[in-house]
Design an enzyme around this catalytic site. Structure first.
Site, PDB file in Angstrom:
ATOM      1  N   ASN A   9      -7.202  23.892  13.958  1.00 11.36           N
ATOM      2  CA  ASN A   9      -6.918  23.903  15.390  1.00 11.36           C
ATOM      3  C   ASN A   9      -7.653  22.709  15.995  1.00 11.36           C
ATOM      4  O   ASN A   9      -8.860  22.775  16.205  1.00 11.36           O
ATOM      5  CB  ASN A   9      -7.411  25.234  15.982  1.00 11.36           C
ATOM      6  CG  ASN A   9      -7.273  25.287  17.488  1.00 11.36           C
ATOM      7  OD1 ASN A   9      -6.656  24.411  18.095  1.00 11.36           O
ATOM      8  ND2 ASN A   9      -7.849  26.313  18.105  1.00 11.36           N
ATOM      9  N   LYS A  11      -7.481  21.471  18.869  1.00  6.28           N
ATOM     10  CA  LYS A  11      -7.751  21.626  20.310  1.00  6.28           C
ATOM     11  C   LYS A  11      -7.372  20.330  21.048  1.00  6.28           C
ATOM     12  O   LYS A  11      -6.489  19.614  20.574  1.00  6.28           O
ATOM     13  CB  LYS A  11      -9.208  22.038  20.528  1.00  6.28           C
ATOM     14  CG  LYS A  11      -9.546  23.280  19.672  1.00  6.28           C
ATOM     15  CD  LYS A  11     -10.818  23.946  20.034  1.00  6.28           C
ATOM     16  CE  LYS A  11     -11.049  25.142  19.112  1.00  6.28           C
ATOM     17  NZ  LYS A  11     -12.252  25.886  19.415  1.00  6.28           N
ATOM     18  N   HIS A  94      -5.531  32.543  21.739  1.00  5.96           N
ATOM     19  CA  HIS A  94      -6.864  32.005  21.412  1.00  5.96           C
ATOM     20  C   HIS A  94      -7.820  32.362  22.552  1.00  5.96           C
ATOM     21  O   HIS A  94      -7.427  32.378  23.723  1.00  5.96           O
ATOM     22  CB  HIS A  94      -6.777  30.484  21.238  1.00  5.96           C
ATOM     23  CG  HIS A  94      -8.037  29.903  20.683  1.00  5.96           C
ATOM     24  ND1 HIS A  94      -9.147  29.684  21.455  1.00  5.96           N
ATOM     25  CD2 HIS A  94      -8.373  29.542  19.422  1.00  5.96           C
ATOM     26  CE1 HIS A  94     -10.122  29.187  20.685  1.00  5.96           C
ATOM     27  NE2 HIS A  94      -9.667  29.095  19.445  1.00  5.96           N
ATOM     28  N   GLU A  96     -10.005  30.733  24.026  1.00  3.05           N
ATOM     29  CA  GLU A  96     -10.110  29.728  25.095  1.00  3.05           C
ATOM     30  C   GLU A  96      -8.948  29.863  26.082  1.00  3.05           C
ATOM     31  O   GLU A  96      -9.106  29.626  27.271  1.00  3.05           O
ATOM     32  CB  GLU A  96     -10.161  28.313  24.473  1.00  3.05           C
ATOM     33  CG  GLU A  96     -11.527  28.061  23.848  1.00  3.05           C
ATOM     34  CD  GLU A  96     -11.539  27.062  22.707  1.00  3.05           C
ATOM     35  OE1 GLU A  96     -10.576  26.311  22.528  1.00  3.05           O
ATOM     36  OE2 GLU A  96     -12.558  27.060  21.975  1.00  3.05           O
ATOM     37  N   GLU A 165     -11.427  36.018  15.513  1.00  2.40           N
ATOM     38  CA  GLU A 165     -12.338  34.970  15.959  1.00  2.40           C
ATOM     39  C   GLU A 165     -13.322  35.563  16.961  1.00  2.40           C
ATOM     40  O   GLU A 165     -13.015  35.648  18.163  1.00  2.40           O
ATOM     41  CB  GLU A 165     -11.548  33.852  16.642  1.00  2.40           C
ATOM     42  CG  GLU A 165     -10.554  33.173  15.726  1.00  2.40           C
ATOM     43  CD  GLU A 165     -10.332  31.720  16.137  1.00  2.40           C
ATOM     44  OE1 GLU A 165     -10.550  30.856  15.298  1.00  2.40           O
ATOM     45  OE2 GLU A 165      -9.986  31.473  17.299  1.00  2.40           O
ATOM     46  N   GLY A 171     -17.309  27.467  18.069  1.00  2.00           N
ATOM     47  CA  GLY A 171     -17.909  26.215  18.539  1.00  2.00           C
ATOM     48  C   GLY A 171     -19.388  26.320  18.850  1.00  2.00           C
ATOM     49  O   GLY A 171     -19.961  25.431  19.471  1.00  2.00           O
ATOM     50  N   SER A 210     -16.882  28.678  13.683  1.00  2.00           N
ATOM     51  CA  SER A 210     -17.912  27.877  13.010  1.00  2.00           C
ATOM     52  C   SER A 210     -17.834  27.916  11.488  1.00  2.00           C
ATOM     53  O   SER A 210     -18.866  27.928  10.819  1.00  2.00           O
ATOM     54  CB  SER A 210     -19.304  28.285  13.511  1.00  2.00           C
ATOM     55  OG  SER A 210     -19.415  28.074  14.904  1.00  2.00           O
TER      56      SER A 210
HETATM   57  P1  PGA Z   1     -14.754  26.395  15.573  1.00  2.00           P
HETATM   58  O1  PGA Z   1     -13.426  26.853  16.337  1.00  2.00           O
HETATM   59  O2  PGA Z   1     -14.415  26.308  14.104  1.00  2.00           O
HETATM   60  O3  PGA Z   1     -15.088  25.045  16.176  1.00  2.00           O
HETATM   61  O4  PGA Z   1     -15.797  27.406  15.847  1.00  2.00           O
HETATM   62  C1  PGA Z   1     -12.563  27.819  15.787  1.00  2.00           C
HETATM   63  C2  PGA Z   1     -11.420  28.064  16.733  1.00  2.00           C
HETATM   64  O5  PGA Z   1     -11.613  27.999  17.958  1.00  2.00           O
HETATM   65  O6  PGA Z   1     -10.283  28.354  16.303  1.00  2.00           O
END
Ligand code: PGA
Length: 248
Positions: A9, A11, A94, A96, A165, A171, A210
């Protein structure tokens, strides 16, 4: 036997140049990866990534889609448009999108239903916040998100992928321990089992939050974890390939 899948992903990152480098670096190493690999760039980079991965085993996904099919919805992108751009997958719900763009369970369900009807494979994201986990509500939240998106859908669950997640791990550098992740993955499979036991065994459940080359193997080694949804580490060719190899 469920085949592992790793989705990157990206982003809202990258330029034409860096996206080209990333996608071609991954395609060059495809022979080393035995899992399914999906790249999810922003909408405006879909066409160029589609061109770069064409003829390889790497597949394309979008990060979101509209809950409408067409019409006067400025700034939106429909599932049919995504399919025309070469997408096979679409990430939905997601955290976000849920927290920063106020997406509700009902929006996620509408999008998921359109994606399935069009033949796009949704990667349905679920996960609890730190506060919800500390209150002991992680399972309740995940179950609500799953059932809101999936119950009473007259479509095969086999064409759905779930990504667990935990919001507190995205993140942040914090990762769920393999045991914490496995516990929720197994719970997710049991919730899916209430919809259909046979299909629950076939649905792939990814872990996201992460994931890095250093922790991927241990996480993917859990019995109910079938790969990963990768954010930050997907922006580095070597890290992403190492994670794909750990899933293979
Ligand atoms: P990350 O993000 O690996 O940077 O923690 C995962 C995601 O948001 O799908």
């Amino acid at each position: 036997m469920r085949k592992s899948l790793v989705a990157g992903n990206w982003k809202m990152n990258g330029s034409n140049g860096t996206v080209d480098q990333l996608a071609s670096g991954i395609v060059k190493n495809q022979a080393d990866m035995t899992c399914d690999v999906v790249l999810c760039p922003v909408f405006v980079h879909l066409d160029r990534v589609s061109g770069i991965i064409d003829g390889s085993s790497v597949e394309l996904g979008a990060q979101n889609c509209s809950d409408k099919t067409s019409g006067a919805f400025t700034g939106e992108v429909s599932v049919e448009m995504l399919k025309e751009s070469g997408c096979k997958y679409v990430i939905l719900g997601h955290s976000e999108r849920r927290t920063l763009f106020s997406e509700q369970d009902s929006d996620v369900r509408n999008k998921l239903s359109l994606a399935l009807e069009s033949g796009l494979m949704p990667i349905l994201c679920v996960g609890e916040t730190l506060e919800e986990r500390e209150l002991g509500n992680a399972e309740e939240v995940v179950q609500r998100q799953l059932l809101a998106a999936l119950s009473d859908l007259d479509l095969s669950l086999e064409s759905v992928i779930v990504a667990y997640e935990p919001v507190w791990a995205i993140g942040t550098g914090l990762t769920a321990t393999p045991e914490q992740a496995q516990a929720i993955h197994s719970f997710i499979r049991s919730v899916l089992g209430e919809l259909s036991e046979e299909l629950a065994q076939k649905v792939r459940i990814l872990y996201g939050g992460s994931v890095k080359p250093g922790n991927a193997q241990e996480i993917f080694g859990q019995p109910d974890i079938d790969g990963g949804l990768i954010g930050g580490a997907a922006l580095n060719v070597d890290d992403f390939i190492a994670i794909c190899q750990a899933a293979g």
